[in-house]
Scaffold this motif. Structure first.
Motif, short mmCIF file in Angstrom:
data_model
loop_
_atom_site.label_atom_id
_atom_site.label_comp_id
_atom_site.label_asym_id
_atom_site.label_seq_id
_atom_site.Cartn_x
_atom_site.Cartn_y
_atom_site.Cartn_z
N HIS A 133 0.78 -1.17 0.21
CA HIS A 133 -0.05 -0.16 -0.12
C HIS A 133 0.83 0.99 -0.16
CE1 HIS A 133 -3.59 2.59 0.85
NE2 HIS A 133 -2.70 3.04 1.95
N ALA B 284 0.06 5.10 0.51
CA ALA B 284 -0.73 6.11 1.01
C ALA B 284 -0.90 7.31 0.09
CB ALA B 284 -0.54 6.44 2.37
N TYR C 225 3.13 -1.61 3.69
CA TYR C 225 2.74 0.01 3.40
C TYR C 225 4.11 0.57 3.25
CZ TYR C 225 3.85 0.08 8.45
OH TYR C 225 4.28 -0.06 9.68
N VAL C 226 4.16 1.65 2.51
CA VAL C 226 5.27 2.53 2.41
C VAL C 226 5.14 3.58 3.21
CG1 VAL C 226 6.49 3.69 0.31
CG2 VAL C 226 5.46 1.76 -0.07
N ILE C 227 6.45 3.71 3.84
CA ILE C 227 6.73 5.20 4.68
C ILE C 227 7.47 6.19 3.85
CG2 ILE C 227 6.03 3.96 6.68
CD1 ILE C 227 9.37 3.68 7.29
N PRO C 228 7.64 7.22 4.36
CA PRO C 228 8.51 8.41 3.81
C PRO C 228 9.94 7.81 4.02
CG PRO C 228 6.87 9.41 5.12
CD PRO C 228 6.57 8.00 5.29
N LEU D 200 7.26 16.87 4.91
CA LEU D 200 6.87 15.31 4.97
C LEU D 200 5.61 15.30 5.27
CD1 LEU D 200 9.49 14.19 7.86
CD2 LEU D 200 9.33 13.22 5.48
N PRO D 201 4.91 14.01 4.82
CA PRO D 201 3.55 14.05 4.87
C PRO D 201 3.35 13.56 6.36
CG PRO D 201 4.70 11.89 3.79
CD PRO D 201 5.66 13.14 3.93
N ARG D 202 2.27 14.30 6.84
CA ARG D 202 2.01 14.29 8.38
C ARG D 202 1.13 12.99 8.63
NH1 ARG D 202 4.57 16.69 12.65
NH2 ARG D 202 2.61 16.34 13.94
N SER D 203 -0.03 12.89 8.12
CA SER D 203 -1.00 11.89 8.41
C SER D 203 -1.53 11.67 7.21
CB SER D 203 -1.84 12.50 9.78
OG SER D 203 -2.52 13.79 9.27
N ALA D 204 -2.24 10.15 7.32
CA ALA D 204 -2.97 9.88 6.26
C ALA D 204 -4.30 10.81 6.06
CB ALA D 204 -3.30 8.18 6.64
N THR E 173 10.90 11.94 10.01
CA THR E 173 10.07 10.76 9.95
C THR E 173 9.90 10.24 11.33
OG1 THR E 173 11.48 8.96 9.29
CG2 THR E 173 10.22 10.14 7.32
N GLN F 227 -0.43 3.73 11.35
CA GLN F 227 -1.34 4.49 11.48
C GLN F 227 -1.56 5.53 10.29
OE1 GLN F 227 -1.84 8.06 12.80
NE2 GLN F 227 -4.20 7.43 12.29
N ARG F 228 -0.41 6.12 9.97
CA ARG F 228 -0.43 7.21 8.98
C ARG F 228 -0.61 6.61 7.65
NH1 ARG F 228 4.12 11.46 10.70
NH2 ARG F 228 3.22 12.17 12.58
N TYR F 229 0.36 5.48 7.37
CA TYR F 229 0.52 5.07 5.92
C TYR F 229 0.17 3.49 5.59
CZ TYR F 229 3.92 8.89 6.71
OH TYR F 229 4.43 10.07 7.14
N ALA F 230 -0.39 2.93 6.42
CA ALA F 230 -0.62 1.44 6.01
C ALA F 230 -2.09 1.70 5.44
CB ALA F 230 -0.60 0.51 7.23
N ALA F 231 -2.63 0.65 4.75
CA ALA F 231 -3.90 0.30 4.26
C ALA F 231 -4.81 0.42 5.53
CB ALA F 231 -4.12 -0.67 3.28
#
Lengths: 325, 726
Positions: A228, A230, A277-280, A321-325, B646, B676-680
């Motif tokens: 994933h 985001a 999932y991918v993180i920054p 940076l992206p802060r939150s989804a 990050t 919480q931020r990036y996972a599906a």
């Protein structure tokens, strides 16, 4: 049968990690102290990209490429690029068969799962193009007939720095086709000492056993596309692309293809880290290997001693940076 | 460490022991069990909350709520019949009643509901303070202050020294805290890791050593403190008051006898006062009953004046101007209870009897002196007296060989009286009945106790000293502390408004000690109001019974006057008695202090609430976000940078104070934040409180105490520029 086996593109994080770890261990037994480069190599393999290894002669570029081929139970071909190498040596030729009275296709060096293109910049641009077309299209067209290349297909090209004598530097458009470029760098003192000890007795490549096979790699790679990404991370990537294009240090920024390749690469990195999932952090870690060889530093930056990697990193640092989804 | 049963128990024990000195302030038997209940409830609540939340502050918060609830319940119960149920109104009512009670009483106070509630509120506050200092601030030295709190209060209120038991109790309480903390330290840094047994032995040995040292130090302090008389009165011969304990004081009764029997009436002194009916000047008090009657006890002389104290509503501050004529004495005639005085010479006073004396070798003498005295005259009404219960004074015991018939008589007279005050009034009226007793300057026959028995059973005549002695002895047999005051009656008012006191006005009267009222004077001498009779031995015998109705009336008037004049030992002094009467405690002051404390604690409370809100969100995702923001806020509080990188990179920063465990906890939180931020699918069922608490605690442990205090009391994360979202 193995290559054609029906696979379900399901993400299997555990197996990705296990396979990556096994390959890492295997290759590390040949190349000491280059964990980062080895990881990137495996990453590019899973991402279905091609790798450009660039550095001065004798630091283990070819050894890394060969070790990767050995670690996977698949067809590995090595093409030594020389100025007199012809395109047909790579793609293959149609030969008239006296018995059948038909032209028969004799596949060239590119028909393999892993193609090690040694010293790719020593061949003529015409020959280079032949390889690059195959890399991009994953097929070879000879005499009006198209021959598909079997998956997995990965080209690991090595080249000496362009300043060296007797080389034809790869044009920007062709460098863009490599997913990542790595530089080997000299080994550390300890690694070099160890190398003298182990390589002195026998060729370590000979004892390297395959730890996985091509089909497994293809299956796992297909599953990785499920990792994933985001929306904020996608936006982050796009913002970085934009930033490289606006950077005053760069004459040419990253192309949209670069962004696509970066996206594929970060997915693999996440999967290899056991995440779906991918993180920054993934994006930041892969910026230099994936983007640096595609951009052109401005004269001012070159004069100031700033490389493409520096410029890309600096451009990315300006992006929030992206802060939150 | 959080929610440790040992530490909580130590706090409870220390708090309970710390409240023991307060027992000296009241005669209410409910104080001790009440204090025990308050302490146990507060600590139990704190312990359970801390166990539940693994945080320290909810325990304190819960203590405050529990305390509030208990005060409410207690105040509502104390308010009794009032229909009021709103907490503030109930508090106010109880507060007013308690202050009213306290202002009309002296220690030890009589049993009373609002006062008990007020004292228990004090116990609760001290308990919370000890808990806060010892468990939240983890500072055993700081905890010593609230442990000492009860002792300090008792010390300030009581004129006499606080008893040894209180000192030992307070010190023991602190030692318990010290021992508990020592065990904590040893657990954390055991000196030997070679074997478990050895470590345990060391642990016990070290805690024992620490406590042992503490006990030895405190024991020596107590022993030395008791051995050395206070105020420089060493038993050694040198020193200003070195001779005071063995000085031969002139028996005032000799003076009394001599003057009363002098045929010529000689003017001794004049005084001017604002009291309309004049007042009695008092020289000293006889405090010991012996075979030979009431005697002077040894005095403990102090320089200066009695300490200042608040004035109760039953006391009237007056200033009396006294001009001594041809009268020599070591005792300064002063209206009881004297606050300060200004005759020439080195006058000192005995705090027990409030006798003012000049016994120095360089004594200037009393004759010809002119001085003013500020006094506090108690003005309790007859009702106060009727409801009064006897106080307790150390050393006021009657001799064993006192004839039993006197004891029987005392019980016989007071049969039917319900309170100690009524008993005293019954004794007084029995002695002042002119049909039973007559005034006679001839002493009753006999020696020793037979003087008393002759006076009470046979002769039934005598003069003031016999009436006073008889009433004091009988009061003692009834358990009411008593003594005999020696001095002068009010004398005769002159044309210019001043009062003239002659040699025939010398007088003795009993003083009885009651809870809340202190020493109260009585007038059991028959027909004392007629000065002529007393002055004239010949006419006294037949003068007393002449006019009974008039006599009674005079007695009533007299009794009333006595009550106005007599006072308490614990009354206070002030250079300006008028001003001091306005110093009674205004309930708004403590309320204001509490309000100020609340305001000062406001930021910390808001911060605590935010923390709670962040960590206890319903949804896992919100909890994760909250945990991250809480950590950011903590870093902000401690003035640590929280760079825009990050979560993973933040977790990898070299945070000060974080152990491997702490870093792992921070990393776990960071990974949760990433998911919480990036996972599906965001994380579910997460528990972040422990990790946040651990990381916060370790971050806090890395900075100095002052910084920590600032971070707690004035959290930077609440500042507009650095606000962390909730």
């Amino acid at each position: 049968m193995t290559a054609q086996r029906v696979f379900t593109p399901k993400l299997d994080l555990r197996q990705v990690q296990q396979t990556a770890q096994a390959m890492r261990t295997a290759i590390s037994s040949v190349i000491e102290g280059k964990a980062e480069q080895i990881d990137l190599t495996i990453l590019v393999l899973f991402a279905g990209g091609h790798l450009l290894i660039e550095d001065v002669p004798g630091v283990g570029k070819t050894m890394l490429a060969k070790a990767l081929g050995r670690a996977i139970d698949c067809r590995v071909r090595r093409i030594q690029f020389t100025p007199d190498l012809l395109p047909s040596d790579i793609t293959g030729v149609s030969v008239y068969n006296q018995d059948t009275r038909e032209f028969e296709f004799k596949p060239g060096g590119v028909f393999a799962n892993i193609v090690v293109g040694d010293e790719i910049n020593r061949a003529s641009p015409k020959t280079q193009s032949a390889l690059l077309e195959a890399m991009e299209e994953r097929q070879v067209s000879v005499d009006g007939r198209t021959h598909r290349l079997p998956p997995p297909f990965m080209v690991v090209a090595t080249q000496n720095p362009i300043e060296m004598e007797g080389t034809y530097p790869l044009p920007e458009a062709q460098r863009d086709r490599f997913m990542a470029r790595i530089e080997m760098g000299y080994p550390t003192r300890g690694a070099e000492l160890e190398m003298l000890g182990s390589h002195g007795a026998a060729n370590p490549l000979a004892s390297l056993q395959a730890v996985t096979d091509g089909a497994t790699v293809t299956r796992l790679a297909a599953g990785i596309s499920e990792v994933h990404v985001a929306q904020p991370v996608k936006e982050y990537i796009v913002d970085i692309m934009e930033a490289t294009r606006l950077s005053s240090d760069l004459r040419l920024g990253a192309s949209p293809r670069a962004g696509l390749q970066l996206l594929r690469a970060v997915r693999v990195r996440a999967a290899m880290d056991g995440r779906d999932y991918v993180i920054p952090d993934d994006v930041q870690a892969l910026l230099a290997p994936v983007l640096a060889h595609r951009v052109l530093p401005s004269s001012a930056a070159r004069l100031a001693g700033r490389s493409g990697a520096d410029a890309v990193t600096a451009a990315a640092a300006t992006v929030a940076l992206p802060r939150s989804a | 460490m959080i929610g440790s049963v040992r530490n909580t128990t130590a706090v409870a024990i220390a708090a309970f022991l710390g409240t023991l000195p307060l027992l000296q302030l009241t005669s209410d038997p409910r104080l001790l069990p009440g204090a025990a209940i308050v302490v146990v409830v507060l600590e139990a609540v704190a312990l359970s909350l801390r166990r539940l939340t693994q945080l320290n502050w909810p325990g304190t918060l819960a203590q405050m709520f529990a305390g509030f609830a208990m005060v409410w319940l207690g105040a509502a119960a104390a308010a009794g019949g009032s229909d009021e149920t709103r907490p503030w109104s109930v508090f106010e009512l109880t507060w007013q009643q308690a202050i009213e009670q306290i202002s009309v009483q002296t220690v030890p106070m009589a049993a009373d509901d609002p006062t008990l509630v007020l004292l228990l509120v004090g116990v609760g506050l001290l308990t919370i303070a000890i808990d806060l200092a010892f468990i939240n601030a983890r500072n055993v030295l700081l905890a010593a202050l609230p442990v000492l709190g009860g002792y300090l209060v008792a010390m300030l209120v009581l004129d006499t020294a606080v008893n040894v038991i209180s000192i030992v109790a307070v010190c023991t309480g602190w030692l318990v805290l010290l021992a508990s903390r020592t065990v904590d330290h040893e657990r954390r840094w055991p000196r030997s890791l070679s074997s478990k047994d050895e470590a345990k032995f060391n642990l016990r040995g070290f805690a024992g050593l620490a406590v042992g040292l503490g006990i030895v130090s405190i024991a020596s302090a107590v022993v030395i403190g008791l051995a050395v008389p206070p105020d420089g009165q060493s038993w050694l011969p040198q020193g200003r008051f070195g001779r005071s304990q063995s000085v031969d004081l002139i028996d005032p009764t000799i003076d009394l006898n001599a003057n009363l029997h002098r045929p010529d009436e000689r003017p001794l002194l004049r005084y001017t006062t604002s009291v309309p009916d004049g007042l009695r000047l008092r020289s000293t008090a006889l405090t010991v009953m012996t075979e030979n009657g009431w005697q002077l006890d040894q005095m403990r002389l102090l320089p200066g004046y009695p300490r200042e104290q608040s004035v109760s509503t039953t006391q009237l501050p007056v200033v009396t101007q006294v001009d001594i004529g041809d009268y020599e004495s070591n005792y300064l005639p002063v209206p009881y209870a004297p606050l300060n005085w200004d005759p020439v010479g080195s006058w000192s006073y005995d705090p027990r009897t409030l006798t003012v004396l000049d016994i120095g070798s360089d004594s200037r003498g009393l004759a010809g002196q002119s001085y003013s005295v500020a006094s506090l005259l108690p003005i309790p009404d007859a009702e106060d007296l009727a409801h009064a219960s006897a106080g307790t004074i150390d050393g006021s015991t009657i001799p064993d060989e006192l004839p039993a018939e006197i004891i029987d008589l005392a019980h016989e007279i007071t049969d039917g009286a319900s309170s100690d005050g009524e008993k005293a009034l019954a004794l007084e009226s029995w002695l002042t009945d002119p049909s039973r007793f007559s005034y006679d300057l001839r002493a009753p026959e006999g020696t020793g106790y037979s003087v008393l028995t002759n006076f009470l059973f046979n002769d039934r005549s005598g003069y003031c000293i016999h009436f006073a002695s008889a009433m004091a002895v009988m009061a003692e047999t009834l358990g009411i502390p008593a003594r005999v005051a020696v001095g002068f009656t009010s004398g005769a008012q002159q044309g210019d408004g001043s009062w003239l006191v002659t040699s025939h006005d010398m007088h003795a009267w009993p003083e009885l000690y009651f809870n809340g009222l202190g020493w109260v004077g009585f007038e059991p001498t028959v027909s004392i109001s007629d000065r002529e009779e007393e002055a004239d031995p010949e006419s006294s015998a037949d003068a007393s019974p002449t006019d009974p109705p008039q006599q009674e009336k005079q007695e009533e008037q007299e009794a009333q006057e006595e009550q106005e004049v007599d006072s308490t030992d614990q009354s206070s002094s002030s250079s300006d008695p008028q001003a001091s009467s306005a110093r009674s405690l205004d309930p708004r002051i403590p309320l204001g202090i509490i309000g100020a404390l609340l305001v000062a604690a406001g930021p910390a409370l808001i911060r605590a609430l935010l923390r709670h809100r962040r960590l206890s969100a319903v949804h896992s995702a919100d909890r994760v976000t909250g945990a991250w923001r809480e950590l950011e806020a903590t870093a902000s509080d401690l003035n640590l940078a929280w760079p825009a990188v990050t979560p993973r990179q933040l977790a990898g920063l070299p945070w000060p104070g974080l152990t491997a465990e702490g870093r792992a906890a921070l990393r776990r939180i960071a990974v949760l934040v990433e998911r919480q931020r990036y996972a599906a699918a965001p994380p579910t069922e997460v528990e972040v409180g422990d990790d946040v608490a651990l990381v916060s605690a370790q971050l806090y442990s890395a900075v100095g105490k002052p910084k920590r205090l600032v971070a707690r009391l004035a959290p930077r994360s609440l500042l507009p520029g650095r606000r962390v979202r909730t």
